[in-house]
Structure formats: structure tokens, C-alpha cells
Write a protein that holds these residues in place. Structure first.
Motif, PDB file in Angstrom:
ATOM      1  N   ALA A 224       0.847  -1.201   0.000  1.00 29.01           N
ATOM      2  CA  ALA A 224       0.000   0.000   0.000  1.00 29.01           C
ATOM      3  C   ALA A 224       0.880   1.249   0.000  1.00 29.01           C
ATOM      4  CB  ALA A 224      -0.917  -0.011   1.216  1.00 29.01           C
ATOM      5  N   GLU A 225       1.944   1.234   0.803  1.00 28.01           N
ATOM      6  CA  GLU A 225       2.832   2.408   0.872  1.00 28.01           C
ATOM      7  C   GLU A 225       3.495   2.693  -0.475  1.00 28.01           C
ATOM      8  OE1 GLU A 225       4.137   2.005   5.579  1.00 28.01           O
ATOM      9  OE2 GLU A 225       5.567   1.438   4.008  1.00 28.01           O
ATOM     10  N   THR A 226       3.964   1.637  -1.134  1.00 23.28           N
ATOM     11  CA  THR A 226       4.705   1.876  -2.384  1.00 23.28           C
ATOM     12  C   THR A 226       3.771   2.281  -3.529  1.00 23.28           C
ATOM     13  OG1 THR A 226       6.436   1.087  -3.863  1.00 23.28           O
ATOM     14  CG2 THR A 226       4.850  -0.559  -3.133  1.00 23.28           C
ATOM     15  N   VAL A 227       2.537   1.820  -3.502  1.00 23.99           N
ATOM     16  CA  VAL A 227       1.573   2.285  -4.505  1.00 23.99           C
ATOM     17  C   VAL A 227       1.237   3.752  -4.254  1.00 23.99           C
ATOM     18  CG1 VAL A 227      -0.825   2.067  -5.264  1.00 23.99           C
ATOM     19  CG2 VAL A 227       0.605   0.038  -5.089  1.00 23.99           C
ATOM     20  N   LEU A 244      -4.869  -2.319 -11.974  1.00 24.85           N
ATOM     21  CA  LEU A 244      -3.853  -2.816 -11.051  1.00 24.85           C
ATOM     22  C   LEU A 244      -3.379  -4.166 -11.588  1.00 24.85           C
ATOM     23  CD1 LEU A 244      -2.292  -2.760  -8.335  1.00 24.85           C
ATOM     24  CD2 LEU A 244      -4.289  -3.869  -7.289  1.00 24.85           C
ATOM     25  N   VAL A 245      -2.082  -4.258 -11.843  1.00 25.53           N
ATOM     26  CA  VAL A 245      -1.481  -5.536 -12.259  1.00 25.53           C
ATOM     27  C   VAL A 245      -0.496  -5.927 -11.156  1.00 25.53           C
ATOM     28  CG1 VAL A 245      -0.194  -6.779 -14.032  1.00 25.53           C
ATOM     29  CG2 VAL A 245      -1.756  -4.942 -14.699  1.00 25.53           C
ATOM     30  N   VAL A 303      -0.866   0.345 -12.618  1.00 24.24           N
ATOM     31  CA  VAL A 303       0.009   0.265 -11.443  1.00 24.24           C
ATOM     32  C   VAL A 303       0.421  -1.187 -11.257  1.00 24.24           C
ATOM     33  CG1 VAL A 303       0.192   0.546  -8.947  1.00 24.24           C
ATOM     34  CG2 VAL A 303      -1.113   2.170 -10.256  1.00 24.24           C
ATOM     35  N   MET A 304       1.723  -1.400 -11.089  1.00 21.48           N
ATOM     36  CA  MET A 304       2.226  -2.748 -10.776  1.00 21.48           C
ATOM     37  C   MET A 304       2.880  -2.689  -9.407  1.00 21.48           C
ATOM     38  SD  MET A 304       4.133  -3.412 -14.395  1.00 21.48           S
ATOM     39  CE  MET A 304       3.331  -2.918 -15.918  1.00 21.48           C
ATOM     40  N   GLU A 305       2.755  -3.765  -8.632  1.00 18.31           N
ATOM     41  CA  GLU A 305       3.425  -3.803  -7.332  1.00 18.31           C
ATOM     42  C   GLU A 305       3.787  -5.235  -6.978  1.00 18.31           C
ATOM     43  OE1 GLU A 305       1.467  -5.589  -5.392  1.00 18.31           O
ATOM     44  OE2 GLU A 305      -0.594  -4.882  -5.443  1.00 18.31           O
ATOM     45  N   SER A 315       7.095  -0.725  -6.765  1.00 17.52           N
ATOM     46  CA  SER A 315       5.953  -0.462  -7.642  1.00 17.52           C
ATOM     47  C   SER A 315       6.420   0.195  -8.933  1.00 17.52           C
ATOM     48  CB  SER A 315       4.940   0.452  -6.936  1.00 17.52           C
ATOM     49  OG  SER A 315       5.565   1.667  -6.572  1.00 17.52           O
ATOM     50  N   ALA A 316       5.558   0.157  -9.919  1.00 20.20           N
ATOM     51  CA  ALA A 316       5.828   0.833 -11.194  1.00 20.20           C
ATOM     52  C   ALA A 316       4.520   1.419 -11.703  1.00 20.20           C
ATOM     53  CB  ALA A 316       6.384  -0.150 -12.215  1.00 20.20           C
TER      54      ALA A 316
END
Ligand code: UT7
Length: 320
Positions: A224-227, A244-245, A303-305, A315-316
Motif C-alpha cells: 500500500a505504501e509503495t503504490v 492494477l497488475v 500500477v504494478m506492485e 511499484s511501477a
């Protein structure tokens, strides 16, 4: 501004599919336990001729074909894997050979289940810096070969496969490409998820060991933090996200992340039900599936995580 644009995707899944029920004939488990705790219904398991490099090469071939590119154009191959066929040469150079490449560079990235995000980050930086214009970024894993098949707490969770993206440098302002990547690691948490052995420790078992409950706890918070940091880096509201992927470890973690982004379930790409956890391959496999079936379209914000052994996480944010 130069950005790394996803020009093609590809995927390879081993021929053999193993259902929960088939697994329950060999291990003390049940379809009900696995489904209710993880969302997993089946996984693909590599046969002897389906090596990490072979699967990576097949996924790469498809990504090249989709992009209308040839291997001769590729400046480098980066493979994220924790399960290379050999300590060296790098899987990436085996992929080069499989594609008939005699120029460019190739190396592997080791960041366990976060490996694809790490590899994407390295590739993005190289393209932005002008060091490369066309790169293959691949996640490929044969986690079935790391399993203690008597340990029901881990062997039901993982599967094999490979996914690839072809990145191309693009100058322009249409907004497409990798917007940013965000990497983290906390080595003090390394004993929560590791492989017990390697070349330097041949006396150990060489199998995967995981404290699932603790990993789960860290995953929900850290992902959650990195997203949030990825969105904040661009001043974006969660409502800007189209897809979201996520890394596919556990449906409960995936659903929690979807809720945090206020995304309806149909905007979250889920493959864990059919692939289980394929470590560094899970994100590119999921991305390839959703691009190929037409769900993810050019211009969509993705969004990837991922979080995995290390602990590593990241994340990316990618405009497709
Ligand atoms: O990709 C890298 C990141 N990895 C992850 O994100 C994994 C995160 N963790 C998880 O997904 C979950 O923690 C697991 C799926 C691994 C485990 O689920 P859980 O709800 O945390 O279960 P648990 O480990 O607390 O085990 C609950 C019970 C135990 O029995 P007792 O001690 O309560 O009697 C286990 O022995 O379930 C038992 N159990 C099983 N039973 C049937 C554990 N594995 C199995 C099994 N079949 N395969």
C-alpha cells in the motif's frame, strides 16, 4: 523527454497444469483450504524440457512478434529470476542465444518475487539515460524446482512460467511509457522468506522456506505504501488508475490492494487462481494476459506492485 514504452508483451506457461485436487492426492491438503486461503485453483509445472531459459525465450519471442521487432534490434536482455538453470552464464545470455543474438548485453536480476519491478526499473533507467533504445525485460521462474514437496505450507502456493515485455525508447509527449518505478529492500527481514542453500551452502536443502503469516502482514502494509508513493510522485489520485497488475501471491492481498485504490474487481488483473505464485514471472504473465485479451489498451494507466524475499518490494506506474 525519452520514455520506455511497452511495445509488446509475451507469455509462456508450462504444458502441465496441476489442479489443487491433483496436489491433494500427494500432500495433506485440500482444494477448499488452498482456495479459501489463497485464491489458487491450479498452477503450471515445468517439465524437464521446460527450463527457465527456454520459457523466457518463448515469452520473449512473442513480445518481439507483438511489437513487430526482430532480435537484431534488441540492445539488451534483462531477466528477473531466482531460479536460473545455471549459476552462470546468466539466463539472459541463454535467451540471447535462443533468439540468435550476437550483439547487445544480457544479465539477470535477483530480487525474488519483486524481480520484475526491479528489472523494469533498471531497464527504464538505461533507456532514459540513452544507454539502450530497445530492451527485453523478462520474468521467468521454475519455483517447482525449489519446493519441498512434503511441505504443504509452501508447495501448494507456487507455479512456473515466464512473461516478457519489449521496451522501446520513445521521444514525444503522448504521455506513454514507464512514468516511474519505486524500489525498496529491508535485508533485516531476509529470514522471513529464503532458499535454504546455494552453491556456497551445498549441504543445505536448497528448498524454499517461508513464514507466510509474517510475509502477509508486511505485504499488506508495504505494498500500500509503495503504490501511494508512486501516485504521489505524479500528483495522481487513485481514481486516475485504470488497472492494477499486482504480483500474484494471494488473492486476499490482491483484493486488499484493489480496495485501497478504490478499483472495482474487474479493474484488477488476477491470474493467481490459474497460475498460483510464479514469483518474478507473475506480473508480466498477468500483463500479457490482460493486453492480449484486450482489457488493457494503449493509453491506460497501470500500477504494478510486488513484494518478495529480501524483503524486497516496489511499484511501477506505466502508461501503456
Ligand atoms: O510471493 C512472495 C510473497 N508471499 C506471500 O505474499 C505469501 C503471504 N502469505 C500468505 O499468503 C498466507 O500466509 C499463506 C497462504 C501462506 C498461509 O495462510 P494463513 O491463513 O496465514 O495460514 P497459516 O499459515 O496461519 O496456517 C493456518 C493453518 C495451520 O494449521 P493450525 O496450526 O492452525 O492447526 C496450518 O498448518 O493451516 C494449516 N495449513 C494447511 N492446511 C491444509 C498450512 N498449509 C496448509 C495446506 N493445506 N496446504
Amino acid at each position: 523527454m525519452t520514455r520506455a514504452v511497452v511495445a509488446g508483451v509475451g507469455a509462456y506457461l508450462p504444458r502441465t497444469r496441476v489442479s489443487n485436487d491433483a496436489l491433494a492426492e500427494k500432500v495433506d491438503t485440500s482444494d477448499d483450504w488452498i482456495r479459501s486461503r489463497t485464491g489458487i485453483g491450479a498452477r503450471h509445472i515445468a517439465a524437464a524440457d521446460e527450463s527457465c531459459a527456454m520459457m523466457a525465450t518463448e515469452a520473449a519471442r512473442l513480445a518481439l512478434a507483438q511489437a513487430g521487432a526482430t532480435a537484431a534490434e534488441v540492445d539488451g536482455v534483462i531477466v528477473a529470476t531466482a531460479t536460473p538453470d545455471q549459476a552462470f552464464p546468466a539466463t539472459a545470455t541463454r535467451v540471447q542465444a535462443g533468439l540468435g543474438m550476437t550483439r547487445g548485453f544480457g544479465f539477470d536480476v535477483s530480487a525474488a518475487c519483486s524481480g520484475f519491478i526491479y528489472a523494469l526499473s533498471v531497464a527504464d533507467a538505461m533507456i532514459r539515460a540513452g544507454q539502450a533504445r530497445t530492451l527485453l525485460v523478462i520474468g521467468a521462474e521454475v519455483f517447482s524446482r525449489l519446493m519441498n514437496w512434503q511441505d504443504r505450507t509452501t508447495c501448494v502456493l507456487f507455479g512456473d512460467g515466464a512473461g516478457a515485455v519489449l521496451l522501446r525508447a520513445q521521444n514525444g509527449t503522448d504521455g506513454r511509457g514507464i512514468l516511474s518505478t519505486h524500489l525498496h529492500a529491508d535485508g533485516t527481514l531476509g529470514d522471513l522468506l529464503y532458499v535454504d542453500g546455494a552453491v556456497g551452502q551445498p549441504e543445505r536443502s536448497g528448498t524454499l522456506v517461508m513464514n507466510g503469516r509474517e510475509i502477509f502482514r508486511h505485504a499488506v502494509v508495504k505494498l500500500a505504501e509503495t503504490v501511494e508513493e508512486a501516485l504521489a510522485a505524479h500528483g495522481l489520485d487513485p481514481s486516475a488508475v485504470d488497472w492494477l497488475v499486482p504480483h500474484q501471491a494471494n488473492l486476499r492481498i490482491i483484493e486488499a490492494m484493489g480496495k485501497r485504490l478504490s478499483l472495482p474487481a474487474e479493474r484488477v488483473v488476477v491470474t493467481v487462481d490459474r497460475h498460483a505464485n510464479t514469483s518474478a514471472a507473475s506480473i508480466p504473465l498477468a500483463l500479457a494476459e490482460a493486453v492480449n485479451d484486450g482489457r488493457i489498451k494503449p493509453g491506460d494507466l497501470v500500477v504494478m506492485e510486488a513484494l518478495g524475499g529480501g524483503l524486497t518490494w516496489g511499484s511501477a506506474l506505466v502508461r501503456m
